[in-house]
Design a protein around this motif. Structure first.
Motif, PDB file in Angstrom:
ATOM      1  N   LYS A  61       0.847  -1.091  -0.075  1.00  0.00           N
ATOM      2  CA  LYS A  61       0.108   0.066  -0.053  1.00  0.00           C
ATOM      3  C   LYS A  61       0.696   1.293  -0.070  1.00  0.00           C
ATOM      4  O   LYS A  61       0.731   2.161  -0.925  1.00  0.00           O
ATOM      5  N   ASP A  62       1.757   1.365   0.969  1.00  0.00           N
ATOM      6  CA  ASP A  62       2.636   2.325   0.870  1.00  0.00           C
ATOM      7  C   ASP A  62       3.586   2.800  -0.078  1.00  0.00           C
ATOM      8  O   ASP A  62       3.477   3.968  -0.808  1.00  0.00           O
ATOM      9  N   ALA A  63       3.893   1.672  -0.792  1.00  0.00           N
ATOM     10  CA  ALA A  63       4.828   2.059  -2.306  1.00  0.00           C
ATOM     11  C   ALA A  63       3.786   2.380  -3.308  1.00  0.00           C
ATOM     12  O   ALA A  63       4.317   3.162  -3.888  1.00  0.00           O
ATOM     13  N   VAL A  64       2.768   1.783  -3.317  1.00  0.00           N
ATOM     14  CA  VAL A  64       1.742   2.123  -4.389  1.00  0.00           C
ATOM     15  C   VAL A  64       1.451   3.691  -4.168  1.00  0.00           C
ATOM     16  O   VAL A  64       1.406   4.219  -5.185  1.00  0.00           O
ATOM     17  N   LEU A  65       0.961   4.046  -3.162  1.00  0.00           N
ATOM     18  CA  LEU A  65       0.590   5.380  -2.832  1.00  0.00           C
ATOM     19  C   LEU A  65       1.752   6.215  -3.019  1.00  0.00           C
ATOM     20  O   LEU A  65       1.827   7.456  -3.654  1.00  0.00           O
ATOM     21  N   ALA A  66       3.186   5.942  -2.405  1.00  0.00           N
ATOM     22  CA  ALA A  66       4.281   6.792  -2.780  1.00  0.00           C
ATOM     23  C   ALA A  66       4.529   6.739  -4.490  1.00  0.00           C
ATOM     24  O   ALA A  66       5.139   8.007  -4.693  1.00  0.00           O
ATOM     25  N   ILE A  67       4.474   5.951  -5.024  1.00  0.00           N
ATOM     26  CA  ILE A  67       4.521   5.977  -6.614  1.00  0.00           C
ATOM     27  C   ILE A  67       3.590   6.891  -7.155  1.00  0.00           C
ATOM     28  O   ILE A  67       4.305   7.708  -7.845  1.00  0.00           O
ATOM     29  N   TYR A  68       2.304   6.940  -6.950  1.00  0.00           N
ATOM     30  CA  TYR A  68       1.330   7.856  -7.167  1.00  0.00           C
ATOM     31  C   TYR A  68       1.749   8.985  -7.200  1.00  0.00           C
ATOM     32  O   TYR A  68       1.804   9.974  -8.054  1.00  0.00           O
ATOM     33  N   ALA A  81     -18.544   1.404  -6.989  1.00  0.00           N
ATOM     34  CA  ALA A  81     -17.198   2.095  -7.244  1.00  0.00           C
ATOM     35  C   ALA A  81     -17.415   3.186  -8.458  1.00  0.00           C
ATOM     36  O   ALA A  81     -16.654   4.235  -8.216  1.00  0.00           O
ATOM     37  N   LEU A  82     -18.097   2.852  -9.486  1.00  0.00           N
ATOM     38  CA  LEU A  82     -18.057   3.911 -10.456  1.00  0.00           C
ATOM     39  C   LEU A  82     -18.861   4.973  -9.777  1.00  0.00           C
ATOM     40  O   LEU A  82     -18.514   6.189 -10.228  1.00  0.00           O
ATOM     41  N   GLY A  83     -19.826   4.714  -9.178  1.00  0.00           N
ATOM     42  CA  GLY A  83     -20.665   5.858  -8.401  1.00  0.00           C
ATOM     43  C   GLY A  83     -19.897   6.665  -7.489  1.00  0.00           C
ATOM     44  O   GLY A  83     -20.204   7.915  -7.515  1.00  0.00           O
ATOM     45  N   LEU A  84     -19.013   6.109  -7.031  1.00  0.00           N
ATOM     46  CA  LEU A  84     -17.961   6.873  -6.310  1.00  0.00           C
ATOM     47  C   LEU A  84     -16.934   7.735  -6.913  1.00  0.00           C
ATOM     48  O   LEU A  84     -16.100   8.485  -6.362  1.00  0.00           O
ATOM     49  N   GLY A  85     -16.956   7.504  -8.266  1.00  0.00           N
ATOM     50  CA  GLY A  85     -15.893   8.324  -9.115  1.00  0.00           C
ATOM     51  C   GLY A  85     -14.912   7.523  -9.881  1.00  0.00           C
ATOM     52  O   GLY A  85     -14.073   8.424 -10.357  1.00  0.00           O
ATOM     53  N   LEU A  86     -14.878   6.335  -9.390  1.00  0.00           N
ATOM     54  CA  LEU A  86     -13.797   5.603  -9.738  1.00  0.00           C
ATOM     55  C   LEU A  86     -13.988   5.324 -11.665  1.00  0.00           C
ATOM     56  O   LEU A  86     -15.042   5.000 -11.763  1.00  0.00           O
ATOM     57  N   LYS A  87     -12.773   5.615 -12.375  1.00  0.00           N
ATOM     58  CA  LYS A  87     -12.975   5.329 -13.710  1.00  0.00           C
ATOM     59  C   LYS A  87     -12.630   3.774 -14.013  1.00  0.00           C
ATOM     60  O   LYS A  87     -13.321   3.312 -15.004  1.00  0.00           O
ATOM     61  N   ASN A  88     -11.917   3.121 -13.387  1.00  0.00           N
ATOM     62  CA  ASN A  88     -11.573   1.680 -13.556  1.00  0.00           C
ATOM     63  C   ASN A  88     -11.974   0.900 -12.446  1.00  0.00           C
ATOM     64  O   ASN A  88     -11.230   0.563 -11.473  1.00  0.00           O
ATOM     65  N   ALA A  89     -13.244   0.871 -12.448  1.00  0.00           N
ATOM     66  CA  ALA A  89     -13.961  -0.190 -11.228  1.00  0.00           C
ATOM     67  C   ALA A  89     -13.391  -1.506 -11.411  1.00  0.00           C
ATOM     68  O   ALA A  89     -13.248  -2.065 -10.170  1.00  0.00           O
ATOM     69  N   ALA A  90     -13.259  -2.196 -12.387  1.00  0.00           N
ATOM     70  CA  ALA A  90     -12.604  -3.466 -12.439  1.00  0.00           C
ATOM     71  C   ALA A  90     -11.160  -3.597 -12.016  1.00  0.00           C
ATOM     72  O   ALA A  90     -10.878  -4.655 -11.160  1.00  0.00           O
ATOM     73  N   GLY A  91     -10.541  -2.379 -12.189  1.00  0.00           N
ATOM     74  CA  GLY A  91      -9.037  -2.605 -11.633  1.00  0.00           C
ATOM     75  C   GLY A  91      -9.082  -2.485 -10.094  1.00  0.00           C
ATOM     76  O   GLY A  91      -8.167  -2.905  -9.414  1.00  0.00           O
ATOM     77  N   ILE A  92     -10.195  -1.992  -9.458  1.00  0.00           N
ATOM     78  CA  ILE A  92      -9.989  -1.919  -7.950  1.00  0.00           C
ATOM     79  C   ILE A  92     -10.002  -3.314  -7.458  1.00  0.00           C
ATOM     80  O   ILE A  92      -9.667  -3.515  -6.342  1.00  0.00           O
ATOM     81  N   ASP A  93     -10.670  -4.361  -8.181  1.00  0.00           N
ATOM     82  CA  ASP A  93     -10.718  -5.590  -7.730  1.00  0.00           C
ATOM     83  C   ASP A  93      -9.467  -6.152  -7.249  1.00  0.00           C
ATOM     84  O   ASP A  93      -9.228  -7.060  -6.704  1.00  0.00           O
ATOM     85  N   VAL A  94      -8.191  -5.865  -8.192  1.00  0.00           N
ATOM     86  CA  VAL A  94      -6.970  -6.227  -8.031  1.00  0.00           C
ATOM     87  C   VAL A  94      -6.494  -5.635  -6.858  1.00  0.00           C
ATOM     88  O   VAL A  94      -5.543  -6.170  -6.035  1.00  0.00           O
ATOM     89  N   LEU A  95      -6.607  -4.301  -6.516  1.00  0.00           N
ATOM     90  CA  LEU A  95      -6.031  -3.568  -5.519  1.00  0.00           C
ATOM     91  C   LEU A  95      -6.740  -3.919  -4.162  1.00  0.00           C
ATOM     92  O   LEU A  95      -6.056  -3.735  -3.042  1.00  0.00           O
ATOM     93  N   LEU A  96      -7.841  -4.042  -4.152  1.00  0.00           N
ATOM     94  CA  LEU A  96      -8.909  -3.865  -2.882  1.00  0.00           C
ATOM     95  C   LEU A  96      -9.635  -5.366  -2.984  1.00  0.00           C
ATOM     96  O   LEU A  96     -10.106  -5.838  -3.723  1.00  0.00           O
ATOM     97  N   PHE A  97     -10.082  -5.716  -1.413  1.00  0.00           N
ATOM     98  CA  PHE A  97     -11.131  -6.440  -1.253  1.00  0.00           C
ATOM     99  C   PHE A  97     -12.395  -5.831  -0.576  1.00  0.00           C
ATOM    100  O   PHE A  97     -11.927  -4.563   0.002  1.00  0.00           O
ATOM    101  N   THR A  98     -13.531  -6.336  -0.617  1.00  0.00           N
ATOM    102  CA  THR A  98     -14.795  -5.653   0.060  1.00  0.00           C
ATOM    103  C   THR A  98     -15.098  -6.561   1.317  1.00  0.00           C
ATOM    104  O   THR A  98     -15.032  -7.979   1.014  1.00  0.00           O
ATOM    105  N   LYS A  99     -15.465  -5.889   2.251  1.00  0.00           N
ATOM    106  CA  LYS A  99     -16.041  -6.444   3.562  1.00  0.00           C
ATOM    107  C   LYS A  99     -17.479  -6.111   3.403  1.00  0.00           C
ATOM    108  O   LYS A  99     -17.735  -4.766   3.315  1.00  0.00           O
TER     109      LYS A  99
END
Length: 129
Positions: free
Chosen positions: A16-23, A103-121
């Protein structure tokens, strides 16, 4: 009435920290390999490569002629992780396509991509009102 509480969480908390730092480094113009390594000395090359692999595989990053770009979705993901969203669905109705629509309703453009980065509870809530 039934509602479901939905929360997003990082799949790989170690990256997480490395991903955010790269961004943020790319946003500040450190968008080549050498500049990125110079800007982020606190991370090993291996950790940066793993984070970049995660970004590329999720479709959140691309490289063109050695210049890296990272999707603005990462900034939004950083904000929504851990937030609780109450949805007017039962837990059974909260299928992956519905989660992507959220996810799209929250403003994300790549909703399928968040499945790779995140999981849901999810947690079903029963209201007596």
């Amino acid at each position: 009435m039934v509602s479901t509480e939905l929360t997003f969480h990082w799949r790989n908390k170690n990256l997480k920290d490395a991903v955010l730092a790269i961004y943020y480094a790319v946003a500040w113009g450190y968008n080549t390999r050498d500049k990125l390594l110079m800007a982020l000395p606190q991370f090993s090359k291996n950790r940066l490569l793993l984070a970049l692999d995660l970004l590329f595989s999720s479709g959140m990053a691309s490289a063109n002629l050695g210049v890296l770009t990272v999707s603005e979705d990462i900034r939004l993901i950083e904000q929504i992780v851990g937030m609780k969203f109450d949805l007017p669905f039962s837990e059974d109705e909260l299928t992956p396509p519905v989660k992507r629509k959220v996810a799209l309703g929250l403003g994300l453009k790549n909703a399928a991509g968040i499945d790779v980065l995140l999981f849901t509870k999810t947690k079903e809530k029963f209201n007596d009102h």
